[in-house]
Design a protein around this motif. Structure first.
Motif, PDB file in Angstrom:
ATOM      1  N   GLY A  18     -35.008  43.860  20.605  1.00 34.85           N
ATOM      2  CA  GLY A  18     -33.982  42.832  20.326  1.00 34.85           C
ATOM      3  C   GLY A  18     -32.777  42.855  21.222  1.00 34.85           C
ATOM      4  N   ARG A  19     -31.525  42.375  20.827  1.00 33.87           N
ATOM      5  CA  ARG A  19     -30.324  42.183  21.566  1.00 33.87           C
ATOM      6  C   ARG A  19     -29.205  42.886  20.788  1.00 33.87           C
ATOM      7  N   LEU A  20     -28.325  43.665  21.336  1.00 33.32           N
ATOM      8  CA  LEU A  20     -27.254  43.885  20.861  1.00 33.32           C
ATOM      9  C   LEU A  20     -26.064  43.316  21.447  1.00 33.32           C
ATOM     10  N   GLU A  21     -25.572  42.375  20.570  1.00 32.48           N
ATOM     11  CA  GLU A  21     -24.486  41.416  21.021  1.00 32.48           C
ATOM     12  C   GLU A  21     -23.107  42.128  21.311  1.00 32.48           C
ATOM     13  N   VAL A  22     -22.610  41.737  22.478  1.00 34.85           N
ATOM     14  CA  VAL A  22     -21.309  42.441  22.790  1.00 34.85           C
ATOM     15  C   VAL A  22     -20.003  41.478  22.860  1.00 34.85           C
ATOM     16  N   GLY A  23     -20.428  40.097  23.248  1.00 39.00           N
ATOM     17  CA  GLY A  23     -19.354  39.299  23.487  1.00 39.00           C
ATOM     18  C   GLY A  23     -20.040  37.880  24.250  1.00 39.00           C
ATOM     19  N   GLU A  24     -19.122  37.238  25.016  1.00 40.64           N
ATOM     20  CA  GLU A  24     -19.602  36.233  25.667  1.00 40.64           C
ATOM     21  C   GLU A  24     -19.504  36.231  27.160  1.00 40.64           C
ATOM     22  N   THR A  25     -20.400  35.623  28.066  1.00 45.11           N
ATOM     23  CA  THR A  25     -20.196  35.561  29.438  1.00 45.11           C
ATOM     24  C   THR A  25     -19.244  34.433  29.678  1.00 45.11           C
ATOM     25  N   ARG A  26     -18.983  34.096  31.031  1.00 45.60           N
ATOM     26  CA  ARG A  26     -17.723  33.291  31.613  1.00 45.60           C
ATOM     27  C   ARG A  26     -18.007  31.975  31.173  1.00 45.60           C
ATOM     28  N   LEU A  76     -45.425  59.199  15.748  1.00 45.30           N
ATOM     29  CA  LEU A  76     -44.069  59.780  16.224  1.00 45.30           C
ATOM     30  C   LEU A  76     -43.355  60.284  14.839  1.00 45.30           C
ATOM     31  N   SER A  77     -42.504  61.474  14.971  1.00 46.48           N
ATOM     32  CA  SER A  77     -41.581  61.784  13.658  1.00 46.48           C
ATOM     33  C   SER A  77     -40.175  61.514  14.245  1.00 46.48           C
ATOM     34  N   GLY A  78     -39.557  60.894  13.641  1.00 50.99           N
ATOM     35  CA  GLY A  78     -38.125  60.509  13.912  1.00 50.99           C
ATOM     36  C   GLY A  78     -37.920  59.258  14.711  1.00 50.99           C
ATOM     37  N   THR A  79     -36.750  58.973  15.190  1.00 55.78           N
ATOM     38  CA  THR A  79     -36.562  57.660  15.637  1.00 55.78           C
ATOM     39  C   THR A  79     -35.954  57.603  17.031  1.00 55.78           C
ATOM     40  N   ILE A  80     -36.315  56.793  17.792  1.00 59.44           N
ATOM     41  CA  ILE A  80     -35.977  56.581  19.143  1.00 59.44           C
ATOM     42  C   ILE A  80     -34.814  55.385  19.254  1.00 59.44           C
ATOM     43  N   LEU A  81     -33.564  55.349  19.620  1.00 62.63           N
ATOM     44  CA  LEU A  81     -32.857  54.192  19.892  1.00 62.63           C
ATOM     45  C   LEU A  81     -32.640  54.018  21.338  1.00 62.63           C
ATOM     46  N   ILE A  82     -32.903  52.834  21.998  1.00 60.51           N
ATOM     47  CA  ILE A  82     -32.774  52.642  23.327  1.00 60.51           C
ATOM     48  C   ILE A  82     -32.097  51.353  23.618  1.00 60.51           C
ATOM     49  N   VAL A  83     -31.084  51.802  24.623  1.00 54.03           N
ATOM     50  CA  VAL A  83     -30.343  50.405  25.261  1.00 54.03           C
ATOM     51  C   VAL A  83     -30.836  50.280  26.611  1.00 54.03           C
ATOM     52  N   GLY A  84     -31.599  49.394  26.812  1.00 53.95           N
ATOM     53  CA  GLY A  84     -32.427  49.467  28.244  1.00 53.95           C
ATOM     54  C   GLY A  84     -31.392  49.093  29.517  1.00 53.95           C
ATOM     55  N   ILE A  85     -30.210  48.301  29.115  1.00 49.23           N
ATOM     56  CA  ILE A  85     -29.322  47.881  30.359  1.00 49.23           C
ATOM     57  C   ILE A  85     -28.074  47.920  29.774  1.00 49.23           C
ATOM     58  N   VAL A  86     -27.166  48.883  30.144  1.00 41.27           N
ATOM     59  CA  VAL A  86     -25.671  49.178  29.522  1.00 41.27           C
ATOM     60  C   VAL A  86     -24.990  48.067  30.422  1.00 41.27           C
ATOM     61  N   ASN A  87     -25.013  48.064  31.799  1.00 44.77           N
ATOM     62  CA  ASN A  87     -23.927  47.348  32.208  1.00 44.77           C
ATOM     63  C   ASN A  87     -24.317  46.092  32.724  1.00 44.77           C
ATOM     64  N   TYR A  88     -24.419  45.294  31.662  1.00 47.80           N
ATOM     65  CA  TYR A  88     -25.074  43.868  31.597  1.00 47.80           C
ATOM     66  C   TYR A  88     -24.543  42.994  32.865  1.00 47.80           C
ATOM     67  N   HIS A  89     -23.098  43.004  33.275  1.00 46.21           N
ATOM     68  CA  HIS A  89     -22.630  42.190  34.121  1.00 46.21           C
ATOM     69  C   HIS A  89     -22.918  42.778  35.598  1.00 46.21           C
ATOM     70  N   GLY A  90     -22.759  44.233  35.666  1.00 46.22           N
ATOM     71  CA  GLY A  90     -23.312  44.884  36.894  1.00 46.22           C
ATOM     72  C   GLY A  90     -24.542  44.533  37.494  1.00 46.22           C
ATOM     73  N   PHE A  91     -25.571  44.866  36.337  1.00 45.05           N
ATOM     74  CA  PHE A  91     -27.067  44.587  36.507  1.00 45.05           C
ATOM     75  C   PHE A  91     -27.178  43.129  37.106  1.00 45.05           C
ATOM     76  N   GLN A  92     -26.585  42.161  36.571  1.00 41.55           N
ATOM     77  CA  GLN A  92     -26.901  40.745  37.034  1.00 41.55           C
ATOM     78  C   GLN A  92     -26.746  40.512  38.462  1.00 41.55           C
ATOM     79  N   VAL A  93     -25.880  41.168  38.941  1.00 44.98           N
ATOM     80  CA  VAL A  93     -25.447  40.933  40.676  1.00 44.98           C
ATOM     81  C   VAL A  93     -25.851  42.290  41.197  1.00 44.98           C
TER      82      VAL A  93
END
Ligand SMILES: [Zn+2]
Length: 319
Positions: A18-26, A76-93
């Motif tokens: 899914g998505r972890l919402e952080v804010g809005e783009t320009r 699996l025993s336990g849980t894995i939490l993953i954020v695939g791309i942290v630097n959203y804006h940097g990744f775009q460019v």
């Protein structure tokens, strides 16, 4: 028990993205970081993994992309939490820093939910990360050339130093840099919250490097086996550890001719590189100040006076 991260929600034995919402783009559109939750059928520890906190460091995204389809949450025993791309804006460019505030994300932890763009993303991912028992923050030497290594950034005097070093050894790239990092790194902030954290630094390249990605995938599975998420034995192998790091710049402008290869041992006084003219005439030579290992170097041969050329890791032992 159902585990959620952003809009991803998984019951035991399930996986969801899914998505972890952080804010809005320009343009006013909401944006969210891509996230995954892998909820094991059996209980156990929680592992947090994030990638691309530096927007041009794609090997970690390659690791996540290969690891997730290989995971069977029913085994699996336990849980894995993953954020695939942290630097959203940097990744775009395809840039290292977050272009919204010209900040390096890995100087913004633990972040601030009411702060700058980078601080808000750091706060959102720090909240997710600190739900875990172990943290892997996947990096690389940007687009420079670098060996595959794992960084322990909490410093040797930190109460969690031993546990962070153990995690680095278990990941098992072959090399560890054990040196306190700058303020604002996730691998500094999370150990303060009692969570062993390392930065696997998976080589350095433009785009993807298959060898570094493979080592990263192996590293994640080494961690999953050693800490009991998956069945199977994993006894960590001795790693080459460096505790110092020396950087070398060009004493003159021209073209760099690097003498040792990445990973080569160097001795004090050995030639590291020569700056040459466009006609092949040597201008100046730079030698190693200490014994160590050639750890990282620039990718392009041309340099101006003072420009970064290479790094030698020093104070080497086996751990
Ligand atoms: Zn990085």
């Amino acid at each position: 028990m159902t585990t959620t991260l952003g809009t991803a929600s998984a019951d035991p034995g399930e996986i969801d993205t899914g998505r972890l919402e952080v804010g809005e783009t320009r343009d006013g559109s909401p944006f969210g970081l891509p996230v995954a939750v892998v909820n094991g059928a059996d209980s156990g520890k929680t592992l947090y993994i994030q990638a691309a906190s530096d927007g041009d460091e794609l090997n970690g995204v390659g690791v996540v992309q290969q690891v997730v389809p290989q995971l069977d949450p029913t085994e699996l025993s336990g849980t894995i939490l993953i954020v695939g791309i942290v630097n959203y804006h940097g990744f775009q460019v395809a840039e290292h820093r977050n272009p919204i505030d010209d900040t390096k994300m890995n100087r913004a932890y633990p972040g601030n939910a009411a702060g700058t763009s980078s601080e808000r993303i750091a706060a959102a991912t720090f909240e997710a990360a600190t739900r875990a028992d172990l943290i892997l923050d996947l990096h690389q030497g940007s687009t420079s050339r670098m060996i595959d290594e794992v960084r322990v950034r909490c410093g040797t005097r930190h109460r969690l130093h031993g546990e962070c070093l153990e995690l680095a050894k278990v990941f098992g790239c072959g090399y560890i840099l054990d040196q306190k990092g700058p303020d604002g790194q996730l691998a500094r902030a999370a150990p303060d919250e009692g969570i062993p954290t390392v930065d696997p630094e998976l080589g350095g390249c433009v785009g993807w490097d298959e060898t570094s990605i493979r080592k990263g995938v192996e590293g994640v599975f080494n961690v999953l086996r050693y800490y009991g998420f998956l069945e199977g034995e994993r006894s960590p192998e001795p790693q080459t550890r460096a505790k110092g790091f020396e950087q070398f710049g060009a004493p003159a402008g021209g073209l760099v001719d690097l003498e040792p290869d990445l990973g080569d041992r160097v001795t004090t006084g050995d030639t590291l590189f020569t700056v040459t003219t466009p006609f092949g005439e040597p201008k100046q030579t730079v030698t190693a100040d200490s014994d160590g290992i050639l750890w990282r170097s620039r990718r392009l041969p041309q340099v101006a006076t003072g420009e970064y050329v290479c790094s030698v890791a020093t104070d080497i032992d086996e751990y």
